[in-house]
Design a protein around this motif. Structure first.
Motif, PDB file in Angstrom:
ATOM      1  N   PHE A   1       0.826  -1.209   0.000  1.00 53.67           N
ATOM      2  CA  PHE A   1       0.000   0.000   0.000  1.00 53.67           C
ATOM      3  C   PHE A   1       0.863   1.263   0.000  1.00 53.67           C
ATOM      4  CE2 PHE A   1      -2.314   3.410   2.168  1.00 53.67           C
ATOM      5  CZ  PHE A   1      -3.429   3.508   1.346  1.00 53.67           C
ATOM      6  N   PHE A   2       1.805   1.342   0.932  1.00 57.79           N
ATOM      7  CA  PHE A   2       2.612   2.556   1.025  1.00 57.79           C
ATOM      8  C   PHE A   2       3.647   2.653  -0.092  1.00 57.79           C
ATOM      9  CE2 PHE A   2       0.898   2.268   5.324  1.00 57.79           C
ATOM     10  CZ  PHE A   2       0.295   3.510   5.383  1.00 57.79           C
ATOM     11  N   GLY A   3       4.096   1.527  -0.605  1.00 54.03           N
ATOM     12  CA  GLY A   3       4.967   1.564  -1.785  1.00 54.03           C
ATOM     13  C   GLY A   3       4.235   2.162  -2.971  1.00 54.03           C
ATOM     14  N   LEU A   4       2.998   1.711  -3.176  1.00 57.14           N
ATOM     15  CA  LEU A   4       2.194   2.245  -4.281  1.00 57.14           C
ATOM     16  C   LEU A   4       1.814   3.702  -4.036  1.00 57.14           C
ATOM     17  CD1 LEU A   4       1.005   1.523  -7.008  1.00 57.14           C
ATOM     18  CD2 LEU A   4      -1.019   0.646  -5.823  1.00 57.14           C
ATOM     19  N   LEU A   5       1.557   4.051  -2.778  1.00 59.16           N
ATOM     20  CA  LEU A   5       1.244   5.453  -2.466  1.00 59.16           C
ATOM     21  C   LEU A   5       2.455   6.349  -2.732  1.00 59.16           C
ATOM     22  CD1 LEU A   5      -0.910   7.422  -1.475  1.00 59.16           C
ATOM     23  CD2 LEU A   5      -0.195   6.910   0.869  1.00 59.16           C
ATOM     24  N   ALA A   6       3.663   5.878  -2.432  1.00 57.54           N
ATOM     25  CA  ALA A   6       4.882   6.642  -2.739  1.00 57.54           C
ATOM     26  C   ALA A   6       5.024   6.822  -4.249  1.00 57.54           C
ATOM     27  CB  ALA A   6       6.111   5.954  -2.157  1.00 57.54           C
ATOM     28  N   ILE A   7       4.769   5.751  -5.000  1.00 51.26           N
ATOM     29  CA  ILE A   7       4.837   5.838  -6.465  1.00 51.26           C
ATOM     30  C   ILE A   7       3.796   6.828  -6.987  1.00 51.26           C
ATOM     31  CG2 ILE A   7       4.396   4.526  -8.592  1.00 51.26           C
ATOM     32  CD1 ILE A   7       5.695   2.102  -7.109  1.00 51.26           C
ATOM     33  N   THR A   8       2.621   6.815  -6.384  1.00 50.95           N
ATOM     34  CA  THR A   8       1.572   7.753  -6.785  1.00 50.95           C
ATOM     35  C   THR A   8       2.033   9.190  -6.589  1.00 50.95           C
ATOM     36  OG1 THR A   8      -0.124   6.134  -6.205  1.00 50.95           O
ATOM     37  CG2 THR A   8      -0.842   8.408  -6.402  1.00 50.95           C
ATOM     38  N   ASN A   9       2.753   9.449  -5.503  1.00 53.33           N
ATOM     39  CA  ASN A   9       3.276  10.800  -5.267  1.00 53.33           C
ATOM     40  C   ASN A   9       4.309  11.193  -6.312  1.00 53.33           C
ATOM     41  OD1 ASN A   9       2.135  12.095  -2.779  1.00 53.33           O
ATOM     42  ND2 ASN A   9       2.666  10.101  -1.939  1.00 53.33           N
ATOM     43  N   VAL A  10       5.145  10.248  -6.717  1.00 52.90           N
ATOM     44  CA  VAL A  10       6.125  10.528  -7.779  1.00 52.90           C
ATOM     45  C   VAL A  10       5.382  10.815  -9.088  1.00 52.90           C
ATOM     46  CG1 VAL A  10       7.993   9.536  -9.161  1.00 52.90           C
ATOM     47  CG2 VAL A  10       7.950   9.187  -6.681  1.00 52.90           C
ATOM     48  N   PHE A  11       4.356  10.002  -9.376  1.00 54.52           N
ATOM     49  CA  PHE A  11       3.546  10.225 -10.577  1.00 54.52           C
ATOM     50  C   PHE A  11       2.880  11.598 -10.542  1.00 54.52           C
ATOM     51  CE2 PHE A  11       2.399   5.866 -12.587  1.00 54.52           C
ATOM     52  CZ  PHE A  11       3.731   5.530 -12.644  1.00 54.52           C
ATOM     53  N   ASP A  12       2.457  12.024  -9.347  1.00 52.80           N
ATOM     54  CA  ASP A  12       1.796  13.314  -9.229  1.00 52.80           C
ATOM     55  C   ASP A  12       2.728  14.453  -9.632  1.00 52.80           C
ATOM     56  OD1 ASP A  12      -0.585  14.905  -8.301  1.00 52.80           O
ATOM     57  OD2 ASP A  12       0.964  15.727  -6.982  1.00 52.80           O
ATOM     58  N   VAL A  13       3.968  14.374  -9.209  1.00 54.00           N
ATOM     59  CA  VAL A  13       4.943  15.406  -9.586  1.00 54.00           C
ATOM     60  C   VAL A  13       5.134  15.410 -11.105  1.00 54.00           C
ATOM     61  CG1 VAL A  13       7.350  16.158  -9.370  1.00 54.00           C
ATOM     62  CG2 VAL A  13       6.098  15.386  -7.347  1.00 54.00           C
ATOM     63  N   ALA A  14       5.295  14.234 -11.684  1.00 54.55           N
ATOM     64  CA  ALA A  14       5.468  14.140 -13.142  1.00 54.55           C
ATOM     65  C   ALA A  14       4.218  14.628 -13.874  1.00 54.55           C
ATOM     66  CB  ALA A  14       5.791  12.701 -13.537  1.00 54.55           C
ATOM     67  N   ASP A  15       3.037  14.287 -13.359  1.00 56.93           N
ATOM     68  CA  ASP A  15       1.778  14.728 -13.959  1.00 56.93           C
ATOM     69  C   ASP A  15       1.662  16.246 -13.907  1.00 56.93           C
ATOM     70  OD1 ASP A  15      -1.085  14.106 -14.889  1.00 56.93           O
ATOM     71  OD2 ASP A  15      -1.419  15.292 -13.078  1.00 56.93           O
ATOM     72  N   THR A  16       2.082  16.828 -12.797  1.00 59.64           N
ATOM     73  CA  THR A  16       2.044  18.283 -12.656  1.00 59.64           C
ATOM     74  C   THR A  16       2.978  18.934 -13.671  1.00 59.64           C
ATOM     75  OG1 THR A  16       1.518  18.023 -10.321  1.00 59.64           O
ATOM     76  CG2 THR A  16       2.306  20.185 -11.010  1.00 59.64           C
ATOM     77  N   LEU A  17       4.132  18.347 -13.877  1.00 62.22           N
ATOM     78  CA  LEU A  17       5.058  18.867 -14.890  1.00 62.22           C
ATOM     79  C   LEU A  17       4.499  18.690 -16.301  1.00 62.22           C
ATOM     80  CD1 LEU A  17       8.452  17.708 -13.376  1.00 62.22           C
ATOM     81  CD2 LEU A  17       7.732  20.081 -13.801  1.00 62.22           C
ATOM     82  N   LEU A  18       3.728  17.615 -16.528  1.00 58.14           N
ATOM     83  CA  LEU A  18       3.104  17.386 -17.827  1.00 58.14           C
ATOM     84  C   LEU A  18       2.157  18.534 -18.188  1.00 58.14           C
ATOM     85  CD1 LEU A  18       2.767  15.300 -20.155  1.00 58.14           C
ATOM     86  CD2 LEU A  18       0.864  14.337 -18.851  1.00 58.14           C
ATOM     87  N   LYS A  19       1.564  19.139 -17.181  1.00 57.06           N
ATOM     88  CA  LYS A  19       0.639  20.264 -17.398  1.00 57.06           C
ATOM     89  C   LYS A  19       1.391  21.566 -17.662  1.00 57.06           C
ATOM     90  CE  LYS A  19      -2.765  18.040 -14.562  1.00 57.06           C
ATOM     91  NZ  LYS A  19      -2.780  17.511 -13.226  1.00 57.06           N
ATOM     92  N   GLY A  20       2.702  21.524 -17.533  1.00 58.59           N
ATOM     93  CA  GLY A  20       3.523  22.689 -17.844  1.00 58.59           C
ATOM     94  C   GLY A  20       4.346  23.142 -16.655  1.00 58.59           C
TER      95      GLY A  20
END
Length: 189
Positions: free
Chosen positions: A113-132
């Motif tokens: 659970f927490f491993g996937l939650l950590a990955i989700t946080n990394v994805f969130d940063v990348a997703d935010t950068l995808l928006k510019g």
């Protein structure tokens, strides 16, 4: 033809499955109150993932501003929403017959659970950068501190800890900062 409406449909389907997983589990507690006892920390994590799903859908509307979609960007975005489905499914599996209850289940699956939650946080940063980059920079320090650095470190600690007080603190931390984010962004606190 514009790509984002098609991408939004796929994201919506996976998000719907995630919400359905959470809602179905919540209703089971009402339908069968004596079958399996809920665990309050586990239930707060379910609420936290519910908030995350709502915010994901709200924030992804900014993806409509991307004029040129590539398959890697599409693939990444679908993988990102799939992490939330994984989190919802890890909280509420099809059955927990092999466990004493949700408390036992939660702590036995905490690394996943927490491993996937950590990955989700990394994805969130990348997703935010995808928006510019401009969008990324507009989010300021609360985003950088909670979503990226601190939350990922806390997830790594949570993977190793079975301390109930730590997990009570952690879920409170996650929900509190998520509510502060909602207030700051949508109510201009």
């Amino acid at each position: 033809m514009e790509a984002f409406p098609h991408i939004r449909i796929v994201l919506g389907m996976i998000l719907s499955l995630s919400l359905a997983t959470l809602l179905k589990a919540a209703v089971k507690f009402i339908q069968h109150p004596h079958r399996t006892k809920p665990y309050w920390i586990h239930m707060l994590y379910a609420f936290f993932i519910f908030l995350e799903l709502l915010l994901f859908w709200w924030w992804e509307r900014k993806l409509s501003g991307i004029l040129h979609w590539t398959f890697p960007a599409y693939f990444f975005t679908v993988c990102y929403i799939m992490t939330f489905y994984g989190l919802a499914s890890l909280l509420f599996p099809d059955d927990i017959k092999d466990y004493e209850g949700y408390e036992d289940f939660f702590y036995s699956r905490r690394k996943w659970f927490f491993g996937l939650l950590a990955i989700t946080n990394v994805f969130d940063v990348a997703d935010t950068l995808l928006k510019g980059v401009q969008h990324f920079l507009s989010l300021n320090y609360p985003y950088y501190l909670t979503t990226s650095a601190i939350d990922i470190v806390l997830c790594i600690v949570a993977m190793k800890s079975t301390n109930r007080k730590f997990h009570a603190f952690l879920v409170t931390w996650f929900i509190l900062f998520k509510l502060i984010d909602i207030g700051r962004i949508y109510f201009y606190w």
